[in-house]
Design an enzyme around this catalytic site. Structure first.
Site, mmCIF file in Angstrom:
data_model
loop_
_atom_site.group_PDB
_atom_site.id
_atom_site.type_symbol
_atom_site.label_atom_id
_atom_site.label_comp_id
_atom_site.label_asym_id
_atom_site.label_seq_id
_atom_site.Cartn_x
_atom_site.Cartn_y
_atom_site.Cartn_z
ATOM 1 N N CYS A 1 -0.674 11.876 30.585
ATOM 2 C CA CYS A 1 -1.328 11.103 31.641
ATOM 3 C C CYS A 1 -2.085 12.104 32.519
ATOM 4 C CB CYS A 1 -0.243 10.365 32.422
ATOM 5 S SG CYS A 1 -0.897 9.294 33.693
ATOM 6 N N CYS B 1 -6.002 28.767 33.383
ATOM 7 C CA CYS B 1 -6.188 28.880 34.839
ATOM 8 C C CYS B 1 -5.006 28.307 35.609
ATOM 9 C CB CYS B 1 -7.482 28.192 35.268
ATOM 10 S SG CYS B 1 -7.433 26.382 35.203
ATOM 11 N N CYS C 1 -3.226 23.642 32.645
ATOM 12 C CA CYS C 1 -4.080 24.419 31.744
ATOM 13 C C CYS C 1 -3.486 25.813 31.616
ATOM 14 C CB CYS C 1 -5.489 24.487 32.336
ATOM 15 S SG CYS C 1 -6.564 25.684 31.518
ATOM 16 N N CYS D 1 -11.017 21.745 30.423
ATOM 17 C CA CYS D 1 -10.548 21.970 31.791
ATOM 18 C C CYS D 1 -11.755 22.049 32.718
ATOM 19 C CB CYS D 1 -9.751 23.268 31.861
ATOM 20 S SG CYS D 1 -9.266 23.722 33.528
HETATM 21 FE FE FE Z 1 -8.228 25.734 33.131
#
Ligand code: FE
Length: 163
Positions: A153, A133, A130, A85
Site C-alpha cells: 500500500c 534513499c 526505498c 522512487c
Molecule cells: Fe529512493
C-alpha cells in the site's frame, strides 16, 4: 627526531586522517533491462531533503506521512510502466503487479525487485522504504490477492511512473 622525520610528519598525519573519511555506502539494486547494479546510497540532511522535495513529498517520504486516500495521481492508474522512487529514481514497482484494492492508495501484490526495498517494523505494521534513499513509501499488509497474498500500500506521491 631527525630533520627528515619532522618534514614528513604532516604527510603522515594527513594519511591517518584519510582513513577516517567514510567510504560512500553502496547498495545493489535491480535496474530493469540491466540486471543488478551497484550504486551509492542517496544520503542527504533534513535541510537538503527539504530543498529537494516539495513540502508534501517531504512530509510523506521523510517524515512517514500518509497522503489522503483516493487523492493520488496513480491510485486509479491501470496501465503498464515502472514506478520509480520520486526522491532517487530507484525502480520500485511494475504496472504488471498493480491491482485495484479499493483502499484509495496504489496497491501492488509484489515489488519489482525485493532487493530495492527496505522493510522495517512500524508498531503492528511493516513499513516499506526505498533501499537507496530510505524514503518512506507506505506499508505492506498480508491481505492482498494471489499469488503472494501481499498488498503493498504505497503513497502515490512517493512514486514517479516511467514507461
Ligand atoms: Fe529512493
Amino acid at each position: 627526531m631527525t630533520r627528515r622525520a619532522w618534514l614528513l610528519l604532516p604527510l603522515a598525519s594527513c594519511a591517518r586522517r584519510e582513513q577516517f573519511v567514510a567510504a560512500p555506502e553502496r547498495v545493489s539494486i535491480a535496474e530493469p533491462g540491466q540486471g543488478m547494479v551497484t550504486v551509492e546510497k542517496v544520503i542527504k540532511t533534513k535541510a537538503e531533503w527539504r530543498q529537494a522535495l516539495s513540502p508534501t513529498r517531504y512530509w510523506i517520504m521523510r517524515e512517514a506521512g500518509t497522503e489522503q486516500p483516493f487523492s493520488g495521481e496513480y491510485n486509479q492508474y491501470d496501465g503498464p510502466g515502472v514506478f520509480r522512487c520520486a526522491a532517487c529514481g530507484t525502480a520500485l514497482f511494475s504496472g504488471d503487479h498493480k491491482f485495484a484494492s479499493s483502499s484509495g492508495w496504489p496497491s501492488f501484490w509484489q515489488p519489482l525487485a525485493p532487493q530495492n526495498l527496505l522493510k522495517r517494523q512500524d508498531g503492528d505494521r511493516i513499513e516499506v522504504l526505498c533501499i537507496r534513499c530510505e524514503g518512506h513509501l507506505g506499508h505492506v499488509f498480508d491481505d492482498g490477492p494471489p499469488p503472494t497474498g501481499l498488498r503493498y500500500c504505497i503513497n502515490s506521491i512517493a512514486l514517479n511512473l516511467t514507461k
